[in-house]
Design an enzyme around this catalytic site. Structure first.
Site, mmCIF file in Angstrom:
data_model
loop_
_atom_site.group_PDB
_atom_site.id
_atom_site.type_symbol
_atom_site.label_atom_id
_atom_site.label_comp_id
_atom_site.label_asym_id
_atom_site.label_seq_id
_atom_site.Cartn_x
_atom_site.Cartn_y
_atom_site.Cartn_z
ATOM 1 N N GLU A 144 9.380 -3.531 10.441
ATOM 2 C CA GLU A 144 9.734 -2.218 9.876
ATOM 3 C C GLU A 144 10.189 -1.269 10.977
ATOM 4 O OE1 GLU A 144 6.875 -0.564 7.161
ATOM 5 O OE2 GLU A 144 7.894 1.380 7.088
ATOM 6 N N ASP A 162 0.838 -1.200 0.000
ATOM 7 C CA ASP A 162 0.000 0.000 0.000
ATOM 8 C C ASP A 162 0.879 1.258 0.000
ATOM 9 O OD1 ASP A 162 0.868 -0.111 2.610
ATOM 10 O OD2 ASP A 162 -1.123 0.037 3.524
ATOM 11 N N SER A 163 2.206 1.061 0.068
ATOM 12 C CA SER A 163 3.128 2.188 -0.139
ATOM 13 C C SER A 163 2.903 2.793 -1.519
ATOM 14 C CB SER A 163 4.579 1.728 0.007
ATOM 15 O OG SER A 163 4.846 0.641 -0.852
ATOM 16 N N GLU A 217 -1.310 -5.505 8.707
ATOM 17 C CA GLU A 217 -0.496 -4.901 9.763
ATOM 18 C C GLU A 217 -1.038 -5.206 11.150
ATOM 19 O OE1 GLU A 217 -0.034 -0.702 8.997
ATOM 20 O OE2 GLU A 217 0.867 -1.050 7.033
HETATM 21 O O1 KIV Z 1 3.536 -1.113 1.650
HETATM 22 C C1 KIV Z 1 4.708 -1.488 1.601
HETATM 23 O O2 KIV Z 1 5.418 -1.315 0.606
HETATM 24 C C2 KIV Z 1 5.245 -2.169 2.771
HETATM 25 C C3 KIV Z 1 6.698 -2.484 2.773
HETATM 26 C C4 KIV Z 1 7.491 -1.266 2.997
HETATM 27 C C5 KIV Z 1 7.020 -3.557 3.735
HETATM 28 O O3 KIV Z 1 4.538 -2.447 3.674
#
Ligand code: KIV
Length: 275
Positions: free
Chosen positions: A181, A43-44, A114
């Protein structure tokens, strides 16, 4: 093709592995060529390609859209789709529906979510119905407002103990791997030693079983500041700006298109279809 069982085996064999984010078809194809075994449609994508300040704005439809593109470009990597904020927190039923859509419509092989606590039941049920779950502890960006910002987690002994406890509970609930993280390296080392499932670190030091980076950070495509833990393996962003500048200059000067870029009655174009 990489499977969740392979990741367990990598851990047993002490073989470290890389995971990379991918949000589109060309990145998936390049990552496959590079032999990256795990691709995360994280979701990044909200920050990285949609320009949001945090991931809380990302919707399931956003992730699905990008997941489908990645699935079209990948044939051998394990594909993990992130369950975005509010796609699994409201109810177990919602979580199952969202995860099912990532697998059925998005072409993902597994999902990531998460936290522990209320997420444990979700991990248990998804695992039971055959959807592998990657867990995520430490800095969990979907809780950024509760955490008071993007900051290193588990810095006290008490917080480190809690994180270790959460990690063990997620493993017991059926998670097949765990992203850690932004936690101190010693904490990640303790968690990694305590678990049978592999840990995958980002800003969590060198002791995790795997490491993950955001593709745009690794490639130098991120404009502006990146976190300290990022290693830039290329400067494609600067190269892209240079290329765009050269294009604009040549158009203004009238030197592009030159004779070699103009048709003279012969066919020939992009891919198979001309154009
Ligand atoms: O959303 C994402 O890209 C992540 C990674 C940074 C682990 O959760």
């Amino acid at each position: 093709m990489t499977t969740v069982m392979d990741l367990q085996r990598f851990k047993a064999e002490r073989r470290r592995f890389a995971m990379l984010t991918a949000y589109d078809y060309p990145t998936a194809r390049m990552a496959e060529e590079a032999g990256i075994p795990v691709l995360l449609v994280g979701d990044s994508l909200g920050n990285v390609v949609l320009g949001y300040p945090t991931t809380v704005f990302v919707t399931l439809e956003d992730v699905l859209h990008h997941a489908r593109a990645v699935a079209r470009g990948a044939s051998s990597a394990l594909l993990v789709g992130d369950l975005p904020f509010m796609s699994y927190q409201p109810s177990l039923e919602r979580a199952i529906t969202s995860a099912g859509r990532l697998v059925q419509e998005g072409g993902m092989h597994a999902v990531k979510l998460e936290g522990a606590g209320p997420s444990l039941e979700v991990v248990r049920r998804l695992t039971q119905i055959g959807i592998p779950v990657m867990a995520h502890l430490g800095l969990t960006p979907q809780s950024v407002h509760a955490l008071g910002g993007f900051r290193v987690q588990a810095r006290t002994e008490e917080a480190a103990e809690r994180l270790l406890q959460d990690a063990c509970e997620l493993e017991a609930a059926g998670a097949f791997s765990l992203v850690l993280e932004a936690v101190p390296a010693e904490v990640a080392e303790r968690v990694t030693a305590a678990l049978r499932i592999p840990t995958i670190g980002i800003g969590a030091g060198p002791h995790c079983d795997g490491q993950v980076l955001v593709a745009h950070d690794l490639l130098g495509l991120t404009r502006g500041r990146t976190p300290r833990f990022v290693k830039r393996y290329a400067d494609l962003g600067d190269q892209a700006v240079e290329a765009m500048r050269a294009f604009a200059r040549e158009v203004a000067e009238g030197t592009f298109p030159g004779p070699e870029h103009s048709y003279r009655g012969d066919a020939g174009g992009r891919g198979d279809g001309g154009g």
